[in-house]
Design a protein around this motif. Structure first.
Motif, PDB file in Angstrom:
ATOM      1  N   ASP A 181       2.806  -8.444   0.538  1.00  0.00           N
ATOM      2  CA  ASP A 181       1.607  -9.275   0.317  1.00  0.00           C
ATOM      3  C   ASP A 181       1.285  -9.323  -1.183  1.00  0.00           C
ATOM      4  O   ASP A 181       0.250  -8.850  -1.621  1.00  0.00           O
TER       5      ASP A 181
ATOM      6  N   ASP B 171       1.135  -4.441  -7.330  1.00  0.00           N
ATOM      7  CA  ASP B 171       2.104  -3.359  -7.130  1.00  0.00           C
ATOM      8  C   ASP B 171       3.269  -3.814  -6.259  1.00  0.00           C
ATOM      9  O   ASP B 171       4.405  -3.347  -6.434  1.00  0.00           O
ATOM     10  N   ASP B 172       3.022  -4.776  -5.355  1.00  0.00           N
ATOM     11  CA  ASP B 172       4.135  -5.371  -4.620  1.00  0.00           C
ATOM     12  C   ASP B 172       5.135  -5.978  -5.613  1.00  0.00           C
ATOM     13  O   ASP B 172       6.354  -5.845  -5.447  1.00  0.00           O
TER      14      ASP B 172
ATOM     15  N   ASN C  24      -3.585  -8.297   0.310  1.00  0.00           N
ATOM     16  CA  ASN C  24      -4.266  -8.174  -0.985  1.00  0.00           C
ATOM     17  C   ASN C  24      -5.142  -9.392  -1.262  1.00  0.00           C
ATOM     18  O   ASN C  24      -6.252  -9.266  -1.758  1.00  0.00           O
TER      19      ASN C  24
ATOM     20  N   LEU D 155       5.484  -3.461   2.709  1.00  0.00           N
ATOM     21  CA  LEU D 155       4.607  -3.133   1.576  1.00  0.00           C
ATOM     22  C   LEU D 155       3.200  -3.694   1.751  1.00  0.00           C
ATOM     23  O   LEU D 155       2.388  -3.605   0.827  1.00  0.00           O
ATOM     24  N   GLY D 156       2.928  -4.275   2.903  1.00  0.00           N
ATOM     25  CA  GLY D 156       1.608  -4.872   3.130  1.00  0.00           C
ATOM     26  C   GLY D 156       1.106  -4.501   4.513  1.00  0.00           C
ATOM     27  O   GLY D 156       1.690  -3.655   5.199  1.00  0.00           O
TER      28      GLY D 156
ATOM     29  N   ASN E 189      -3.359  -0.923   3.657  1.00  0.00           N
ATOM     30  CA  ASN E 189      -2.409  -1.655   4.508  1.00  0.00           C
ATOM     31  C   ASN E 189      -2.639  -1.383   5.992  1.00  0.00           C
ATOM     32  O   ASN E 189      -2.514  -2.286   6.827  1.00  0.00           O
TER      33      ASN E 189
ATOM     34  N   ASP F 198       3.255   0.501  -3.938  1.00  0.00           N
ATOM     35  CA  ASP F 198       4.450  -0.164  -3.407  1.00  0.00           C
ATOM     36  C   ASP F 198       5.699   0.177  -4.212  1.00  0.00           C
ATOM     37  O   ASP F 198       6.808   0.209  -3.669  1.00  0.00           O
TER      38      ASP F 198
END
Ligand code: BDR
Ligand code: CA
Length: 333
Positions: free
Chosen positions: A35, A39-40, A64, A149-150, A192, A265
């Motif tokens: 998302d 940091d993603d 996010n 990652l989300g 998350n 992430d």
């Protein structure tokens, strides 16, 4: 060690095998559910930079910020990194059941620091993220490394469409949770999991092996702001773009968390790409709280045990290794 529907045994998460590290000729296929998110973006740059893995797709969640922004950000990052070959699949526009506030306060209203970048020229795929996850799990059955990652909305939907998905995934790495209850979205919940607890419950109950990089591990692996600034000075399009989109959230972090910046992430991606960098991990049962008044979205770990059952919780990662991966990802290209 968990059994699989096809009778094979899943590898232990920290074992270094050819299918996990890509040391053989063929790189490991890597699908990232994400998302983006500042940091993603760093985690994606790390993945793009790793010759041992081939990113086969980005499935995009809302989290996010809203889905229109996270899709737009994924496309832009691919363009900046020269990776327009990677398909971007838009997924669910919100949590499965209950709406939740986004993290625009941290990442900017557009999720990429509101720098006003020109949109990418390419458009996203017309295939839904949940369907893409299932299709790619067939195309890369037994080898696929899936990194979430989300919020876990897309993955939960994919599981509801096809509960046999876990049998085809070699490893699932999740950034999420707060294993002793030190949350960031709320006192008890990490973002998350707290954004879509119902989805997280579906995923944690469906996969017999999950490698977890939680928020508390993130806090234990901060990156010193001075060093980050040095890395961001690299003469590369990636570093320049990342410096811009991360400026706002780095400033936000200095004000609240002091000398170190925390990139959740990116740490999860280090675990995914180089699992032999893990210094300490434990396997414990983990349940997602979906009903609590103060603890909705909490990841409740049973520290009493039994040991060796449940989720593989990363407690420590080689900090130098983590920082090298980040630095290399920024300097690349
Ligand atoms: C997680 O929440 C998001 O805001 C970040 O991108 C990360 O995935 C950290 O709790
Ligand atoms: Ca994220």
């Amino acid at each position: 060690m968990a059994g699989r529907a096809d009778g094979a045994r899943l590898p232990g998460p920290l074992q270094i095998e050819e299918t996990m590290t890509g040391t053989a000729a063929a790189p490991v296929p890597l699908l990232i559910d994400t998302d983006p998110g500042v940091d993603d973006a760093l985690a994606l740059l790390m993945a793009f930079n790793d010759p041992a893995h081939r990113v086969v797709g980005l499935s995009i969640a809302a989290g996010n910020v809203g889905l229109a922004h996270t899709v737009r950000n994924a496309l832009k990052l691919c363009e900046v990194a020269g990776r327009d070959d990677i398909p971007v699949f838009p997924g669910c526009a919100g949590p499965l059941v209950h709406p939740c506030e986004d993290a625009a306060e941290v990442h900017g209203a557009d999720g990429f620091g509101d720098i006003g970048y020109a949109p990418a020229e390419r458009e996203a795929s017309s295939e839904h993220a949940a369907l893409a996850i299932l299709r790619l799990s067939h195309e890369h059955a037994g080898r696929l490394l899936l990194v979430a990652l989300g919020p876990l909305t897309n993955l939960a939907l994919a599981l509801r469409l096809d509960p046999t998905l876990p049998a085809r995934v070699a490893r699932l790495v999740v950034m999420g949770g707060a294993v002793t209850g030190h949350g960031n979205l709320s006192a008890a919940a990490e973002f998350n999991v707290g954004f879509d607890p119902e989805a997280a419950k579906v995923v944690f109950e469906a996969f017999e092996r999950i490698e977890l990089a939680d928020w508390e591990a993130t806090l234990a692996h901060g990156l010193h702001h001075d060093r980050v600034l040095e890395w961001l000075d690299a003469d590369s399009p990636r570093a320049r773009f990342y410096r811009e989109i991360s400026e706002r959230t780095r400033e936000w972090s200095v004000d609240r968390r002091g000398d170190h910046w925390h990139s959740a992430d990116a740490l999860a991606m280090a675990l995914a790409l180089q699992p032999d960098g893990v210094l300490e991990s434990v396997r414990r049962p983990l349940r997602v709280e979906t009903e609590g008044r103060h603890a909705r979205g909490a990841t409740v770990v049973d520290w009493r045990g039994p040991e060796g059952e449940g989720v593989d919780i990363m407690l420590g990662y080689d900090q130098d290794r983590f920082e090298s991966l980040v630095r290399a990802a920024l300097a690349a290209g």
